[in-house]
Motif scaffolding. Structure first.
Motif, mmCIF file in Angstrom:
data_model
loop_
_atom_site.group_PDB
_atom_site.id
_atom_site.type_symbol
_atom_site.label_atom_id
_atom_site.label_comp_id
_atom_site.label_asym_id
_atom_site.label_seq_id
_atom_site.Cartn_x
_atom_site.Cartn_y
_atom_site.Cartn_z
ATOM 1 N N GLN A 174 0.828 -1.196 0.000
ATOM 2 C CA GLN A 174 0.000 0.000 0.000
ATOM 3 C C GLN A 174 0.872 1.260 0.000
ATOM 4 O OE1 GLN A 174 -3.205 -0.450 2.886
ATOM 5 N NE2 GLN A 174 -3.900 -2.288 1.860
ATOM 6 N N SER A 175 2.041 1.141 -0.632
ATOM 7 C CA SER A 175 2.937 2.284 -0.788
ATOM 8 C C SER A 175 2.530 3.088 -2.013
ATOM 9 C CB SER A 175 4.383 1.802 -0.940
ATOM 10 O OG SER A 175 4.555 1.182 -2.206
ATOM 11 N N ALA A 176 3.159 4.228 -2.201
ATOM 12 C CA ALA A 176 2.831 5.107 -3.330
ATOM 13 C C ALA A 176 3.183 4.491 -4.676
ATOM 14 C CB ALA A 176 3.550 6.447 -3.165
ATOM 15 N N THR A 177 4.027 3.464 -4.713
ATOM 16 C CA THR A 177 4.351 2.812 -5.987
ATOM 17 C C THR A 177 3.291 1.800 -6.406
ATOM 18 O OG1 THR A 177 5.667 1.099 -4.889
ATOM 19 C CG2 THR A 177 6.841 3.078 -5.659
ATOM 20 N N SER A 178 2.359 1.489 -5.501
ATOM 21 C CA SER A 178 1.324 0.502 -5.798
ATOM 22 C C SER A 178 -0.087 1.068 -5.739
ATOM 23 C CB SER A 178 1.442 -0.669 -4.820
ATOM 24 O OG SER A 178 0.563 -1.694 -5.146
ATOM 25 N N MET A 179 -0.299 2.101 -4.927
ATOM 26 C CA MET A 179 -1.638 2.671 -4.759
ATOM 27 C C MET A 179 -1.578 4.158 -4.477
ATOM 28 S SD MET A 179 -3.554 0.047 -2.217
ATOM 29 C CE MET A 179 -3.288 -1.693 -2.429
ATOM 30 N N GLU A 180 -2.601 4.854 -4.940
ATOM 31 C CA GLU A 180 -2.825 6.228 -4.492
ATOM 32 C C GLU A 180 -3.956 6.143 -3.480
ATOM 33 O OE1 GLU A 180 -4.624 10.480 -5.949
ATOM 34 O OE2 GLU A 180 -3.984 9.045 -7.477
ATOM 35 N N ILE A 181 -3.641 6.449 -2.237
ATOM 36 C CA ILE A 181 -4.614 6.322 -1.151
ATOM 37 C C ILE A 181 -5.069 7.708 -0.729
ATOM 38 C CG2 ILE A 181 -4.976 5.526 1.210
ATOM 39 C CD1 ILE A 181 -2.865 3.341 0.607
ATOM 40 N N VAL A 182 -6.392 7.894 -0.680
ATOM 41 C CA VAL A 182 -7.001 9.153 -0.264
ATOM 42 C C VAL A 182 -8.011 8.828 0.832
ATOM 43 C CG1 VAL A 182 -8.362 11.149 -0.973
ATOM 44 C CG2 VAL A 182 -6.699 10.151 -2.563
ATOM 45 N N SER A 183 -7.843 9.399 2.004
ATOM 46 C CA SER A 183 -8.753 9.176 3.140
ATOM 47 C C SER A 183 -8.950 7.686 3.419
ATOM 48 C CB SER A 183 -10.097 9.851 2.902
ATOM 49 O OG SER A 183 -9.937 11.237 2.733
ATOM 50 N N ASN A 184 -7.837 6.935 3.461
ATOM 51 C CA ASN A 184 -7.841 5.497 3.749
ATOM 52 C C ASN A 184 -8.619 4.663 2.743
ATOM 53 O OD1 ASN A 184 -6.182 5.685 6.058
ATOM 54 N ND2 ASN A 184 -7.950 6.362 7.250
ATOM 55 N N LYS A 185 -8.738 5.171 1.517
ATOM 56 C CA LYS A 185 -9.395 4.428 0.441
ATOM 57 C C LYS A 185 -8.514 4.488 -0.804
ATOM 58 C CE LYS A 185 -14.067 4.460 1.981
ATOM 59 N NZ LYS A 185 -15.330 4.013 1.455
ATOM 60 N N CYS A 186 -8.566 3.425 -1.604
ATOM 61 C CA CYS A 186 -7.740 3.338 -2.803
ATOM 62 C C CYS A 186 -8.393 4.092 -3.956
ATOM 63 C CB CYS A 186 -7.527 1.876 -3.186
ATOM 64 S SG CYS A 186 -6.510 1.671 -4.647
ATOM 65 N N ASN A 203 -6.521 4.956 -6.787
ATOM 66 C CA ASN A 203 -5.885 4.382 -7.979
ATOM 67 C C ASN A 203 -5.040 3.196 -7.552
ATOM 68 O OD1 ASN A 203 -6.473 6.294 -10.270
ATOM 69 N ND2 ASN A 203 -5.574 7.719 -8.805
ATOM 70 N N TRP A 204 -5.287 2.039 -8.172
ATOM 71 C CA TRP A 204 -4.468 0.850 -7.930
ATOM 72 C C TRP A 204 -3.521 0.737 -9.109
ATOM 73 C CZ3 TRP A 204 -6.962 -4.510 -6.491
ATOM 74 C CH2 TRP A 204 -6.030 -5.287 -5.811
ATOM 75 N N LEU A 205 -2.231 0.755 -8.844
ATOM 76 C CA LEU A 205 -1.219 0.832 -9.881
ATOM 77 C C LEU A 205 -0.600 -0.530 -10.170
ATOM 78 C CD1 LEU A 205 0.557 4.005 -8.442
ATOM 79 C CD2 LEU A 205 -1.351 3.912 -10.061
ATOM 80 N N ASP A 206 -0.453 -0.818 -11.433
ATOM 81 C CA ASP A 206 0.144 -2.051 -11.924
ATOM 82 C C ASP A 206 1.629 -2.076 -11.611
ATOM 83 O OD1 ASP A 206 0.924 -4.245 -13.511
ATOM 84 O OD2 ASP A 206 0.900 -3.041 -15.340
ATOM 85 N N LYS A 207 2.112 -3.168 -11.019
ATOM 86 C CA LYS A 207 3.531 -3.309 -10.698
ATOM 87 C C LYS A 207 4.287 -4.162 -11.718
ATOM 88 C CE LYS A 207 4.650 -4.072 -6.410
ATOM 89 N NZ LYS A 207 4.706 -4.546 -5.013
ATOM 90 N N SER A 208 3.642 -4.530 -12.825
ATOM 91 C CA SER A 208 4.292 -5.372 -13.832
ATOM 92 C C SER A 208 5.284 -4.595 -14.681
ATOM 93 C CB SER A 208 3.245 -6.004 -14.756
ATOM 94 O OG SER A 208 2.718 -5.037 -15.649
ATOM 95 N N GLY A 209 5.198 -3.286 -14.668
ATOM 96 C CA GLY A 209 6.026 -2.461 -15.531
ATOM 97 C C GLY A 209 5.278 -1.989 -16.765
ATOM 98 N N ASN A 210 4.024 -2.431 -16.935
ATOM 99 C CA ASN A 210 3.236 -2.042 -18.099
ATOM 100 C C ASN A 210 2.438 -0.761 -17.881
ATOM 101 O OD1 ASN A 210 4.034 -4.181 -19.823
ATOM 102 N ND2 ASN A 210 2.756 -5.554 -18.607
ATOM 103 N N GLY A 211 2.383 -0.277 -16.648
ATOM 104 C CA GLY A 211 1.799 1.031 -16.375
ATOM 105 C C GLY A 211 0.282 1.115 -16.357
ATOM 106 N N TYR A 212 -0.418 0.014 -16.179
ATOM 107 C CA TYR A 212 -1.881 0.074 -16.107
ATOM 108 C C TYR A 212 -2.311 0.698 -14.781
ATOM 109 C CZ TYR A 212 -1.534 -3.247 -19.945
ATOM 110 O OH TYR A 212 -1.224 -3.865 -21.132
ATOM 111 N N VAL A 213 -3.434 1.390 -14.807
ATOM 112 C CA VAL A 213 -3.987 2.022 -13.610
ATOM 113 C C VAL A 213 -5.458 1.648 -13.510
ATOM 114 C CG1 VAL A 213 -4.470 4.212 -12.444
ATOM 115 C CG2 VAL A 213 -2.382 3.958 -13.801
ATOM 116 N N ASP A 215 -7.831 0.891 -20.068
ATOM 117 C CA ASP A 215 -6.641 0.853 -20.918
ATOM 118 C C ASP A 215 -6.803 -0.184 -22.021
ATOM 119 O OD1 ASP A 215 -3.933 0.120 -21.868
ATOM 120 O OD2 ASP A 215 -3.336 1.600 -20.373
ATOM 121 N N ALA A 216 -6.642 0.238 -23.248
ATOM 122 C CA ALA A 216 -6.808 -0.647 -24.408
ATOM 123 C C ALA A 216 -5.799 -1.785 -24.399
ATOM 124 C CB ALA A 216 -6.691 0.152 -25.702
#
Length: 140
Positions: A46-58, A60-70, A106-107
């Protein structure tokens, strides 16, 4: 959630071999080691490299594969909660079972061949209601 393209036919064996070998020699396994990894959503990170957390809620969930999906959710009332539960001692995202969801438009994700991929997810359902964990669709 981990998804990868099986286009080369070796990914499933590699994942099994890495996981088996890691268990035997005490080394850790990471999904990033999987050839053709297409998507990796890590609820325990739940770090900034994996999620954008606002008021204890996610938000944006960020892709860690290197493909950059959100996987975003602009409506705060429909965001899954963070840091409210643990699974196997690790933090998870908690979806309320009513209206929480995240969706990527994301297409690139839609370009994954529908008959040629595997999805692995670690989940726990707290209700008997039928809920979707994963859906791949072009609309809806």
């Amino acid at each position: 959630m981990i998804a990868y393209n099986l286009g080369l036919g070796q990914s499933a064996n590699l994942a099994y071999n890495l996981a088996s070998q890691s268990a035997m020699d005490g080394l850790s396994f990471s999904p990033i080691q999987i050839i053709d990894l297409a998507l990796w959503l890590d609820g325990a990170d739940q770090s900034a490299t994996s999620m954008e957390i606002v008021s204890n809620k996610c938000a944006n969930w960020l892709d860690k594969s290197g493909n950059g999906y959100v996987f975003p959710q602009s409506d705060a009332a429909k965001r899954p909660a963070t840091n409210t539960h643990l699974l196997n001692g690790l933090p998870v995202l908690t979806f309320d079972g009513t209206n929480d969801w995240l969706r990527s438009t994301d297409a690139g994700l839609l370009a994954i061949p529908s008959d040629n991929y595997s999805v692995y997810a670690v989940t726990r359902q707290n209700s008997v209601a039928q809920q979707r964990i994963y859906t791949l669709a072009t609309a809806g």
